[in-house]
Write a protein that holds these residues in place. Structure first.
Motif, short mmCIF file in Angstrom:
data_model
loop_
_atom_site.label_atom_id
_atom_site.label_comp_id
_atom_site.label_asym_id
_atom_site.label_seq_id
_atom_site.Cartn_x
_atom_site.Cartn_y
_atom_site.Cartn_z
N THR A 64 35.14 -6.02 27.37
CA THR A 64 34.59 -5.00 28.27
C THR A 64 35.52 -3.81 28.43
OG1 THR A 64 33.53 -6.82 29.45
CG2 THR A 64 33.53 -4.67 30.54
N TYR A 65 36.80 -4.07 28.52
CA TYR A 65 37.80 -3.02 28.72
C TYR A 65 38.90 -3.19 27.67
CZ TYR A 65 35.42 -2.71 33.18
OH TYR A 65 34.45 -2.57 34.15
N ASN A 100 31.50 -7.95 36.91
CA ASN A 100 30.89 -6.68 36.51
C ASN A 100 30.70 -5.74 37.68
OD1 ASN A 100 30.67 -7.05 33.71
ND2 ASN A 100 28.79 -8.22 33.93
N LYS A 101 30.20 -6.26 38.79
CA LYS A 101 29.96 -5.41 39.97
C LYS A 101 31.28 -4.90 40.54
CE LYS A 101 27.40 -4.80 44.14
NZ LYS A 101 27.69 -3.41 44.13
N SER A 102 32.24 -5.78 40.72
CA SER A 102 33.51 -5.39 41.33
C SER A 102 34.31 -4.45 40.45
CB SER A 102 34.34 -6.62 41.67
OG SER A 102 33.68 -7.41 42.64
N SER A 103 34.31 -4.69 39.13
CA SER A 103 35.07 -3.79 38.25
C SER A 103 34.40 -2.43 38.18
CB SER A 103 35.22 -4.40 36.86
OG SER A 103 33.97 -4.53 36.23
N HIS A 104 33.09 -2.39 38.23
CA HIS A 104 32.37 -1.11 38.24
C HIS A 104 32.68 -0.32 39.51
CE1 HIS A 104 28.89 1.57 38.92
NE2 HIS A 104 29.01 1.77 37.62
N ASP A 105 32.80 -1.03 40.63
CA ASP A 105 33.10 -0.39 41.91
C ASP A 105 34.60 -0.24 42.16
OD1 ASP A 105 30.37 -0.38 42.31
OD2 ASP A 105 30.37 -2.14 43.62
N HIS A 106 35.44 -0.62 41.20
CA HIS A 106 36.90 -0.56 41.29
C HIS A 106 37.43 -1.35 42.50
CE1 HIS A 106 36.87 2.36 38.09
NE2 HIS A 106 35.95 3.05 38.75
#
Length: 190
Positions: free
Chosen positions: A126-127, A80-86
């Motif tokens: 999520t995506y 979640n954190k890494s995908s939010h921060d791309h």
């Protein structure tokens, strides 16, 4: 972001001594996650003693932890954190042969699917109309194997024969490691 967690696999009958001292003790609290390894030894006069070594990690999971709980508690936060921060994500498992890496990551039993299955379910939820690029490799006996390359023949459950050709691990001019020939696949969530 680097998070280190360990998962204790169930002990084999041959690893369990029938005495009152457990081989390991897990202590989880809000501020500390510790595993204590208890090893029976003898003094020079043959008096039995127990040596205790403590190791601390971000997370420790017992042999009763399901793959789903492990995914939700350990991997999901990072995803979640890494995908939010791309940012890219690397799910790295390390352990001895027989320590449970394949069971954790690739288990195909519908009652307890592996982390990879949970990853795809998370991606789809999520995506719903997105894609990710994935590559998977294993380092075994100092050789690198591309796990997305189909094996030459069926791999036996308890065999360590890869049935794949190893791929080279090289260093480029920028002194970064690269794996020429490593397959990378785009996965679409819908």
């Amino acid at each position: 972001m680097l998070r280190v967690g360990i998962r204790v696999r169930p002990f084999l009958e041959t690893e369990c001594k029938h005495n009152d001292i457990p081989p390991i003790t897990i202590s989880n609290s809000q501020s500390s996650h510790c595993i204590e390894v208890n090893q029976e030894k003898s003094k020079s006069d043959l008096t039995p003693i127990v040596l205790n070594k403590k190791y601390y990690f971000h997370h420790i999971y017992s042999e009763n932890t399901t793959n789903q709980k492990l995914f939700e508690d350990f991997y999901l936060h990072t995803l979640n954190k890494s995908s939010h921060d791309h940012k890219n994500v690397c799910l790295f498992n390390f352990g001895y042969t027989g320590s449970g890496k394949t069971f954790t990551m690739l288990n195909t039993d519908p009652k307890q699917p592996g982390i990879i299955t949970h990853l795809f379910q998370w991606l789809k939820k999520t995506y719903p109309s997105s894609s990710i690029k994935i590559c998977a490799y294993e380092i075994y006996q100092n050789l690198v194997y591309d796990l997305l390359t189909p094996p030459r023949q069926k791999i036996d459950l308890y065999s360590h024969n890869q049935q794949r050709d190893s791929i080279p691990l090289l260093e480029n001019q920028a002194q970064k490691f690269c794996l020429p020939g490593l397959i990378s696949k785009n996965l679409i969530s819908n």
